[in-house]
Design a protein around this motif. Structure first.
Motif, PDB file in Angstrom:
ATOM      1  N   TRP A  11      -5.324  -4.300  -2.493  1.00  0.00           N
ATOM      2  CA  TRP A  11      -5.774  -3.042  -1.912  1.00  0.00           C
ATOM      3  C   TRP A  11      -4.628  -2.259  -1.284  1.00  0.00           C
ATOM      4  O   TRP A  11      -4.759  -1.054  -1.037  1.00  0.00           O
ATOM      5  N   SER A  12      -3.483  -2.896  -1.051  1.00  0.00           N
ATOM      6  CA  SER A  12      -2.314  -2.134  -0.606  1.00  0.00           C
ATOM      7  C   SER A  12      -1.846  -1.198  -1.718  1.00  0.00           C
ATOM      8  O   SER A  12      -1.201  -0.174  -1.453  1.00  0.00           O
ATOM      9  N   VAL A  60      -5.137   1.667  -2.525  1.00  0.00           N
ATOM     10  CA  VAL A  60      -5.240   2.852  -1.671  1.00  0.00           C
ATOM     11  C   VAL A  60      -4.240   3.927  -2.073  1.00  0.00           C
ATOM     12  O   VAL A  60      -4.449   5.110  -1.773  1.00  0.00           O
ATOM     13  N   MET A 111      -5.937   6.196  -4.483  1.00  0.00           N
ATOM     14  CA  MET A 111      -7.123   6.884  -3.983  1.00  0.00           C
ATOM     15  C   MET A 111      -6.744   8.215  -3.338  1.00  0.00           C
ATOM     16  O   MET A 111      -6.477   8.299  -2.150  1.00  0.00           O
ATOM     17  N   LYS A 155      -8.155   4.328   5.135  1.00  0.00           N
ATOM     18  CA  LYS A 155      -7.386   3.426   4.276  1.00  0.00           C
ATOM     19  C   LYS A 155      -6.770   2.287   5.081  1.00  0.00           C
ATOM     20  O   LYS A 155      -6.766   1.131   4.640  1.00  0.00           O
ATOM     21  N   ILE A 182      -9.519  -0.171   5.738  1.00  0.00           N
ATOM     22  CA  ILE A 182      -9.858  -0.964   4.558  1.00  0.00           C
ATOM     23  C   ILE A 182      -8.895  -2.136   4.403  1.00  0.00           C
ATOM     24  O   ILE A 182      -9.311  -3.291   4.217  1.00  0.00           O
ATOM     25  N   LEU A 237       1.428   3.040   2.619  1.00  0.00           N
ATOM     26  CA  LEU A 237       0.607   4.016   3.351  1.00  0.00           C
ATOM     27  C   LEU A 237       1.433   4.774   4.386  1.00  0.00           C
ATOM     28  O   LEU A 237       1.248   5.981   4.583  1.00  0.00           O
TER      29      LEU A 237
END
Length: 460
Positions: free
Chosen positions: A57-58, A61, A64, A75, A78, A262
């Motif tokens: 998920w790193s 995102v 997204m 994010k 999450i 992120l």
């Protein structure tokens, strides 16, 4: 010396080794090392895939964009929940090895990775609710548990003199799953593929890891859960002190692995492709260097390496704070990657300390030879799951700190200042507990006895 047998144990199917004594040099040189290395290889493969699914998920995102309707805070939340679940499941995964056997549990834990991968594959598209994404990320957290069961299993296969190297290699090979999934994500983004392509790539590798574990790994019949050891470990102050120190090393590694891309996107306005080009470098170097941290700890003592590593981590974090305030992307990126490298060294040195600490306690109790080694294995095995779980919670703290920092001041500077203070505290604890010499006293038999455990900790 009897060679290890892989014949099935009575009423228990599968590859069960009935005799295992790695501390016996004759046994180790004739048969033990070959078997241990084979199990290490396939343990690393399964743990590697587990880390990739845990941290997928790193990368997700980064895919997204605005069409998904998620804010940067969403994010960070999450990925925080994936970190949380990965930390929690490490405790039961530690005890699963003795219940089911190391080989058998590796097969099961690898197969379980299909659940979060297939679930994310099914729902990954704009219009899916935030809560659905959150649940899928939490399911991916089970990949974090593979580390605990793998480390417990490999700890049983190797003698004390080889544990730093073996555990460092096992953990480092697993940690590399983080940059690998980010590299695969970079390739997918560069080829204009969607997130489902990334997930689809991993499904056959999960199956392969489970099949190879079934065919090539072994269970140690003598490895049993010791509830007394678990209770003793919970009561031992060193379990919680080392958990605290592991928050500073592994917690930093996994937290930064989730957050790096992120932060680049949110604070420096990087595109998904621009972020992906550098996101993998830090976790890759941090993973590769972990066995070196273990080897340095074997040679110089884990406590000494850990102490000075925290000094370096604080220094790198200070540079990051300056770069963040000056909005210097090149300086920020270089210092962040250096910090990743230092987390890897610290991961290796702190985990080497665990068996050494309990071996020192055994000697302080007057135990010698195999009796001391057995005590060390018993307590260190019981503590590894706890330390691994608490350490991983550091990743949760890091991502929540970033979330709050971006919500309040619009950058990660505030979070980094708090991390700098924490590393200073870790330095102080390492020195005070494991390296500070006792006050000078009149030499008596009692005083000498009291000083031996303290002095021996400096060599763990």
């Amino acid at each position: 010396m009897t060679a290890p047998s892989t014949a099935p144990a009575a009423s228990r199917g599968g590859r069960w080794i009935q005799h295992w004594d790695p501390e016996d040099e004759t046994f180790w040189n004739e048969t033990g090392e070959k078997v241990a290395r084979r199990n290490l290889i396939f343990s690393i493969l399964s743990e590697h895939i587990g880390f990739s699914i845990w941290t997928v998920w790193s990368v997700m995102v980064l895919f997204m964009g605005p069409e998904y309707g998620l804010t940067p805070a969403d994010k960070f939340f999450i990925v925080s929940m994936a970190t949380l679940v990965g930390a929690i499941v490490r405790v039961p995964y530690t005890f699963a090895v003795a219940i089911f056997g190391g080989r058998n549990w590796t097969v099961v834990s690898a197969s379980l990775l299909l659940i979060p991968t297939v679930a994310a594959f099914a729902v990954m598209e704009p219009g899916t609710s935030f809560n659905t994404f959150l649940i899928c990320a939490m399911l991916a957290g089970i990949g974090g548990g593979n580390f605990a069961s793998s480390m417990t299993n490999i700890n049983a296969f190797f003698p004390l003199r080889k544990k730093g190297w073996a555990l460092g290699l096992n953990a480092g090979g697993g940690n590399i799953g983080v940059p690998v999934v980010q590299l695969v994500g970079l390739a997918v983004i560069g080829a204009s593929g969607g997130p489902r392509v990334l997930l689809g790539i991993y499904i056959p590798f999960i199956v392969l890891a489970a099949v190879l574990a079934w065919l090539r790994m072994d269970n140690i019949a003598e490895l049993k859960n010791d509830t007394g050891a678990a209770k003793e470990a919970v009561k031992d102050a060193h379990t919680w002190i080392m958990s605290f120190l592991y928050i500073g090393t592994f917690g930093s590694f996994i937290g930064y692995s989730f957050a790096f891309g992120l932060v680049l996107q949110t604070q420096f306005g990087r595109t998904p492709l621009q972020s992906a080009y550098v996101t993998f470098i830090g976790p890759l170097l941090g993973s590769l260097i972990r066995p070196v941290g273990g080897a340095l700890a074997d040679k110089y003592g884990g406590a000494k390496i850990t102490l000075w590593n925290y000094v370096a981590m604080a220094g790198a974090t200070g540079v990051i704070v300056v770069a963040s305030m000056q909005k210097s992307l090149p300086l920020f990126t270089v210092a962040f990657i250096a910090l990743f490298v230092l987390t890897g060294i610290g991961n290796g040195s702190t985990f080497k300390m665990i068996p050494g600490i309990f071996q020192a306690k055994a000697l302080a109790k007057g135990l010698r030879g195999e009796e001391a080694a057995a005590y060390g294995r018993r307590l260190s095995g019981a503590t590894m799951g706890i330390i691994g779980a608490v350490g991983a919670l550091g990743g949760l703290g890091i991502n929540l700190a970033f979330r709050q920092s971006f919500l309040t001041v619009g950058s990660g500077t505030g979070a980094f200042v708090s991390f700098l203070a924490f590393y200073g505290l870790c330095f102080a604890v390492t020195w005070a507990v494991y390296l500070r010499r006792p006050a000078t006293t009149t030499v008596t038999a009692t005083a000498e006895t009291e000083k031996k455990p303290q002095l021996s900790y400096a060599e763990v």
